[in-house]
Design a protein around this motif. Structure first.
Motif, PDB file in Angstrom:
ATOM      1  N   LEU A 191     -56.221 -28.793   9.244  1.00 42.86           N
ATOM      2  CA  LEU A 191     -56.267 -29.549   8.000  1.00 42.86           C
ATOM      3  C   LEU A 191     -57.438 -29.074   7.160  1.00 42.86           C
ATOM      4  N   CYS A 192     -57.223 -28.968   5.864  1.00 46.04           N
ATOM      5  CA  CYS A 192     -58.276 -28.569   4.935  1.00 46.04           C
ATOM      6  C   CYS A 192     -58.613 -29.768   4.051  1.00 46.04           C
ATOM      7  N   VAL A 193     -59.879 -30.153   4.038  1.00 40.72           N
ATOM      8  CA  VAL A 193     -60.324 -31.313   3.268  1.00 40.72           C
ATOM      9  C   VAL A 193     -60.330 -30.977   1.775  1.00 40.72           C
ATOM     10  N   VAL A 194     -59.690 -31.822   0.989  1.00 43.24           N
ATOM     11  CA  VAL A 194     -59.735 -31.704  -0.472  1.00 43.24           C
ATOM     12  C   VAL A 194     -60.916 -32.505  -0.995  1.00 43.24           C
ATOM     13  N   ASN A 195     -61.051 -33.749  -0.512  1.00 46.88           N
ATOM     14  CA  ASN A 195     -62.219 -34.562  -0.837  1.00 46.88           C
ATOM     15  C   ASN A 195     -62.358 -35.702   0.162  1.00 46.88           C
ATOM     16  N   ALA A 196     -63.549 -36.265   0.201  1.00 45.16           N
ATOM     17  CA  ALA A 196     -63.837 -37.402   1.079  1.00 45.16           C
ATOM     18  C   ALA A 196     -64.896 -38.257   0.398  1.00 45.16           C
ATOM     19  N   ARG A 197     -64.739 -39.570   0.553  1.00 48.50           N
ATOM     20  CA  ARG A 197     -65.714 -40.490  -0.021  1.00 48.50           C
ATOM     21  C   ARG A 197     -65.873 -41.690   0.889  1.00 48.50           C
ATOM     22  N   LEU A 198     -67.061 -42.260   0.871  1.00 46.14           N
ATOM     23  CA  LEU A 198     -67.311 -43.466   1.646  1.00 46.14           C
ATOM     24  C   LEU A 198     -66.731 -44.671   0.922  1.00 46.14           C
ATOM     25  N   HIS A 199     -66.115 -45.567   1.696  1.00 47.72           N
ATOM     26  CA  HIS A 199     -65.554 -46.793   1.141  1.00 47.72           C
ATOM     27  C   HIS A 199     -65.588 -47.865   2.219  1.00 47.72           C
ATOM     28  N   LYS A 200     -66.454 -48.868   2.036  1.00 43.51           N
ATOM     29  CA  LYS A 200     -66.564 -49.992   2.977  1.00 43.51           C
ATOM     30  C   LYS A 200     -66.799 -49.521   4.417  1.00 43.51           C
ATOM     31  N   GLY A 201     -67.713 -48.599   4.597  1.00 44.28           N
ATOM     32  CA  GLY A 201     -68.086 -48.131   5.920  1.00 44.28           C
ATOM     33  C   GLY A 201     -67.147 -47.117   6.549  1.00 44.28           C
ATOM     34  N   MET A 202     -66.104 -46.756   5.839  1.00 47.10           N
ATOM     35  CA  MET A 202     -65.151 -45.765   6.341  1.00 47.10           C
ATOM     36  C   MET A 202     -65.099 -44.617   5.342  1.00 47.10           C
ATOM     37  N   LEU A 203     -64.551 -43.509   5.791  1.00 45.69           N
ATOM     38  CA  LEU A 203     -64.307 -42.392   4.881  1.00 45.69           C
ATOM     39  C   LEU A 203     -62.859 -42.451   4.406  1.00 45.69           C
ATOM     40  N   ILE A 204     -62.668 -42.189   3.141  1.00 49.72           N
ATOM     41  CA  ILE A 204     -61.322 -41.986   2.612  1.00 49.72           C
ATOM     42  C   ILE A 204     -61.199 -40.483   2.404  1.00 49.72           C
ATOM     43  N   VAL A 205     -60.236 -39.874   3.093  1.00 46.47           N
ATOM     44  CA  VAL A 205     -60.117 -38.412   3.103  1.00 46.47           C
ATOM     45  C   VAL A 205     -58.736 -38.000   2.598  1.00 46.47           C
ATOM     46  N   LYS A 206     -58.747 -36.949   1.805  1.00 44.22           N
ATOM     47  CA  LYS A 206     -57.514 -36.336   1.291  1.00 44.22           C
ATOM     48  C   LYS A 206     -57.461 -34.915   1.830  1.00 44.22           C
ATOM     49  N   PHE A 207     -56.315 -34.545   2.425  1.00 44.28           N
ATOM     50  CA  PHE A 207     -56.131 -33.206   2.961  1.00 44.28           C
ATOM     51  C   PHE A 207     -55.168 -32.411   2.082  1.00 44.28           C
ATOM     52  N   LYS A 208     -55.407 -31.123   2.003  1.00 51.58           N
ATOM     53  CA  LYS A 208     -54.577 -30.208   1.214  1.00 51.58           C
ATOM     54  C   LYS A 208     -53.136 -30.225   1.735  1.00 51.58           C
ATOM     55  N   ASP A 209     -52.188 -30.261   0.808  1.00 47.79           N
ATOM     56  CA  ASP A 209     -50.754 -30.212   1.082  1.00 47.79           C
ATOM     57  C   ASP A 209     -50.187 -31.491   1.696  1.00 47.79           C
ATOM     58  N   TYR A 210     -50.967 -32.555   1.747  1.00 49.86           N
ATOM     59  CA  TYR A 210     -50.478 -33.847   2.234  1.00 49.86           C
ATOM     60  C   TYR A 210     -50.659 -34.850   1.103  1.00 49.86           C
ATOM     61  N   ASP A 211     -49.572 -35.038   0.336  1.00 52.95           N
ATOM     62  CA  ASP A 211     -49.644 -35.818  -0.898  1.00 52.95           C
ATOM     63  C   ASP A 211     -48.828 -37.103  -0.860  1.00 52.95           C
ATOM     64  N   ASP A 212     -48.353 -37.477   0.303  1.00 53.89           N
ATOM     65  CA  ASP A 212     -47.494 -38.653   0.399  1.00 53.89           C
ATOM     66  C   ASP A 212     -47.837 -39.426   1.674  1.00 53.89           C
ATOM     67  N   ILE A 213     -47.818 -40.736   1.588  1.00 52.60           N
ATOM     68  CA  ILE A 213     -48.131 -41.592   2.737  1.00 52.60           C
ATOM     69  C   ILE A 213     -47.244 -41.271   3.938  1.00 52.60           C
ATOM     70  N   ASN A 214     -45.986 -40.911   3.695  1.00 49.38           N
ATOM     71  CA  ASN A 214     -45.052 -40.637   4.793  1.00 49.38           C
ATOM     72  C   ASN A 214     -45.441 -39.403   5.604  1.00 49.38           C
ATOM     73  N   GLN A 215     -46.195 -38.501   5.018  1.00 51.62           N
ATOM     74  CA  GLN A 215     -46.628 -37.298   5.733  1.00 51.62           C
ATOM     75  C   GLN A 215     -47.772 -37.585   6.705  1.00 51.62           C
ATOM     76  N   VAL A 216     -48.534 -38.634   6.467  1.00 52.46           N
ATOM     77  CA  VAL A 216     -49.747 -38.890   7.260  1.00 52.46           C
ATOM     78  C   VAL A 216     -49.712 -40.187   8.056  1.00 52.46           C
ATOM     79  N   GLU A 217     -48.724 -41.020   7.797  1.00 50.01           N
ATOM     80  CA  GLU A 217     -48.684 -42.338   8.430  1.00 50.01           C
ATOM     81  C   GLU A 217     -48.645 -42.276   9.952  1.00 50.01           C
ATOM     82  N   HIS A 218     -47.940 -41.323  10.517  1.00 50.77           N
ATOM     83  CA  HIS A 218     -47.830 -41.228  11.977  1.00 50.77           C
ATOM     84  C   HIS A 218     -49.085 -40.643  12.639  1.00 50.77           C
ATOM     85  N   TRP A 219     -50.107 -40.304  11.842  1.00 48.03           N
ATOM     86  CA  TRP A 219     -51.370 -39.805  12.388  1.00 48.03           C
ATOM     87  C   TRP A 219     -52.291 -40.927  12.851  1.00 48.03           C
TER      88      TRP A 219
END
Length: 166
Positions: A49-77
Motif C-alpha cells: 500500500l502507498c500512503v496518499v495522506n494521513a492525519r490525526l483525528h481523535k487519537g487515531m490516524l485517518i489514512v488514504k491509500f493510492k488506488d483505494y477510492d471506495d469504502i467497499n475496497q477497504v472495508e474487509h481490512w
C-alpha cells in the motif's frame, strides 16, 4: 523477512476509501508520510500500500491509500495489521530504541529485582509511557532517563529507578 507492526486498521472513515488506524509504532509521521510504503496481509496474500495522506483525528490516524477510492475496497481490512519490514528501519542512536524492541522487555529495579514486563507503550505527547505488568498489578513508568536508567536491546532487559508512589 521480519515484519514490524506499525498500526491496526480499526475501521473505515467515510465513503472514499479512507481508513482509521490505531498507531502501534514510533515515528508515525515517517511511517505514514506521503508515498510511504506499508503492507497488509489480506485474502491470504500480502498487499503493498502507498500512503496518499494521513492525519490525526481523535487519537487515531485517518489514512488514504493510492488506488483505494471506495469504502467497499477497504472495508474487509478491518482488524488487520499494517506493517513494514525490518529492512525499512533506519539506524538509531545508541541510547534510542524502537517500540518493537521494548515490547515484552523484562523490567528490573536498580538492584536487579524483577518488577514485571512491558505490555504496552503509550504516546502522551510529552513523552512515551510504559505500561508494566507485574505479578500483582500494573503500573505506568515514563520513558525518561530519570526513571529508565538502562535498556539492553539484545537481552530485552530494562532497568528502572522506582520512585515513591509507583
Amino acid at each position: 523477512m521480519e515484519k514490524i507492526k506499525v498500526g491496526i486498521l480499526t475501521n473505515t472513515h467515510g465513503l472514499r476509501g479512507e481508513v482509521k488506524v490505531k498507531i502501534t509504532s514510533d515515528f508515525w509521521e515517517e511511517r505514514f508520510a506521503k508515498n510511504a510504503v506499508l503492507y497488509i496481509d489480506v485474502d491470504g496474500r500480502t498487499k503493498e500500500l502507498c500512503v496518499v495522506n494521513a492525519r490525526l483525528h481523535k487519537g487515531m490516524l485517518i489514512v488514504k491509500f493510492k488506488d483505494y477510492d471506495d469504502i467497499n475496497q477497504v472495508e474487509h481490512w478491518k482488524g488487520n495489521a499494517l506493517y513494514i519490514f525490518k529492512e525499512q528501519l533506519h539506524e538509531l542512536n545508541e541510547d534510542e530504541a524502537y517500540y518493537h524492541e521494548m515490547m515484552n522487555a523484562r523490567v528490573q529495579d536498580i538492584d536487579g529485582n524483577e518488577i514485571g514486563t512491558v505490555v504496552e507503550l503509550i504516546e502522551t505527547g510529552a513523552n512515551l509511557v510504559l505500561r508494566v505488568r507485574g505479578e500483582k498489578r500494573e503500573f505506568l513508568i515514563p520513558f525518561v532517563k530519570a526513571f529508565v536508567t538502562m535498556f539492553d536491546k539484545e537481552k530485552k532487559i530494562m532497568q528502572v529507578t522506582m520512585m515513591e508512589g509507583l
